[in-house]
Design an enzyme around this catalytic site. Structure first.
Site, PDB file in Angstrom:
ATOM      1  N   GLU A   1       0.833  -1.202   0.000  1.00 23.63           N
ATOM      2  CA  GLU A   1       0.000   0.000   0.000  1.00 23.63           C
ATOM      3  C   GLU A   1       0.869   1.253   0.000  1.00 23.63           C
ATOM      4  O   GLU A   1       1.066   1.898   1.019  1.00 23.63           O
ATOM      5  CB  GLU A   1      -0.957   0.000   1.199  1.00 23.63           C
TER       6      GLU A   1
ATOM      7  N   GLU B   1      -6.065  -7.176  -1.380  1.00 25.52           N
ATOM      8  CA  GLU B   1      -6.569  -7.090  -0.007  1.00 25.52           C
ATOM      9  C   GLU B   1      -8.037  -6.700  -0.046  1.00 25.52           C
ATOM     10  O   GLU B   1      -8.416  -5.745  -0.733  1.00 25.52           O
ATOM     11  CB  GLU B   1      -5.804  -6.056   0.827  1.00 25.52           C
TER      12      GLU B   1
END
Length: 346
Positions: free
Chosen positions: A168, A277
């Site tokens: 991320e 995710e």
């Protein structure tokens, strides 16, 4: 008709040869139905017991496999502590988990955080061992570390199907040098990771991963900059958590935005895409189930079969152990109905 005839002939030849084809032309049998279960070693070490739906104690891998999971994602930290919630995930632990996943017939995704603990949009701290190094040395640090972990996996007989360079990273990684405030340096760091991965495992697919998968403006800005600065990658990874968005909206309010962004990323950059995710509230079981079914559908619908899979983040991380509210496990030690979403056929 001609292609169908050729395939039938090939099928007959394989059957007489004692072989069995695993896919058919145009099939999506390789679609990843994955789970990041990096907490599992700590949970088992603490004595946590996993139960199947019949109330029988069972290996977590078996339960996941019985629910359609065919791929495992593992995070790895540079020099982690032994804290059960923010530590572990060392090279050795990662290799052991990867081997275990492979023994269960599952593909492996490796997720380099390039930190000693969590790296995400809110924090991208460089490993303590790299603090004070100038930028050329940081490039060497990243390459050598990546190469070392990949080599350890190779020596153990594991070839990761996918490898993430950073976790991320909308603002970059390895702050401050790798911040998006300095895209030329960030691209160099990304490329060192890419080169180290390919040096050990040329066939592994390298992923760059950004959060808020429903936010097309965010993704266009980030990947336009990545392209402009020559960042090397093979696939675009997205997170999708309605729970973490402002106002915690229901997934029905932004699932179409996720679908549109998946399609745009695939066509705009000519890359495969994957939701690496996803998660929903553990107590809203039906809602999370519905969301997972829909997310998989949207990924599968990306044109030209460029949507490659969906990974649930820590489905086994029951709140009773982790205090994490987005698992797919109940207080009774059993998986909730939400996990059954991975059994739904396309």
């Amino acid at each position: 008709m001609y292609k169908t005839t050729i395939y039938v002939i090939a099928l007959v030849i394989l059957l007489f040869a004692g072989c069995k084809p695993t896919t058919s032309p145009g099939s999506k049998d390789d679609f990843a139905k994955g789970a990041d279960i990096s907490w599992l070693p700590q949970m088992e070490a603490s004595g946590y017991t996993f139960y199947n739906e019949n109330g029988e104690a069972e290996d977590c891998f078996q339960i996941l496999k019985d629910h359609g999971i065919n791929a495992i994602r593992l995070r790895t930290f540079v020099d982690p502590s032994d804290n059960p919630f923010s530590g572990h995930c060392s090279k050795d632990e990662t290799v052991a988990m990867a081997l275990r996943a492979q023994e269960w017939g599952m593909k492996v995704m490796l997720n380099f955080h390039y930190s000693d603990s969590w790296a995400d949009p809110g924090k991208q701290r460089k490993p303590k061992a790299w603090v004070g190094h100038d930028f050329p040395t940081l490039l060497t640090d990243l390459y050598d570390y990546t190469y070392d972990v990949m080599s350890a996996l190779k020596d153990a007989g594991v070839t990761p199907e996918w490898v993430q360079v950073g976790n991320e990273i909308p603002g970059g990684m390895i702050y401050p040098e790798g911040s998006t405030d300095n895209w030329p340096q960030l691209a160099q760091l990304i490329n060192k990771g890419y080169e180290a991965i390919k040096a050990v495992s040329p066939q592994s697919i390298v992923i760059l991963h950004v959060d808020q998968g429903n936010n097309n403006e965010r993704f266009r800005w980030w990947f336009d900059a990545a392209e402009a600065n020559g960042a090397k990658y093979d696939m675009i990874g997205l997170s999708y958590y309605p729970y973490w968005l402002e106002g915690r909206p229901d997934y029905t309010e932004n699932i179409d935005d996720l679908a549109a962004n998946l399609n745009d990323m695939a066509s705009r950059y000519n890359k495969d895409v994957m939701v690496v995710e996803v998660g929903g509230i553990d107590t809203m079981v039906q809602n999370t189930y519905d969301m997972l079914v829909t997310v998989q559908q949207k990924v599968r619908e990306v044109p030209n079969e460029r949507g490659k899979g969906v990974f649930y983040w820590e489905p086994e991380g029951a709140r009773s152990w982790s205090r994490y509210p987005l698992s797919a496990w109940g207080d009774d030690g059993k998986p909730t109905k939400a996990l059954k979403a991975f059994l739904v056929k396309d």
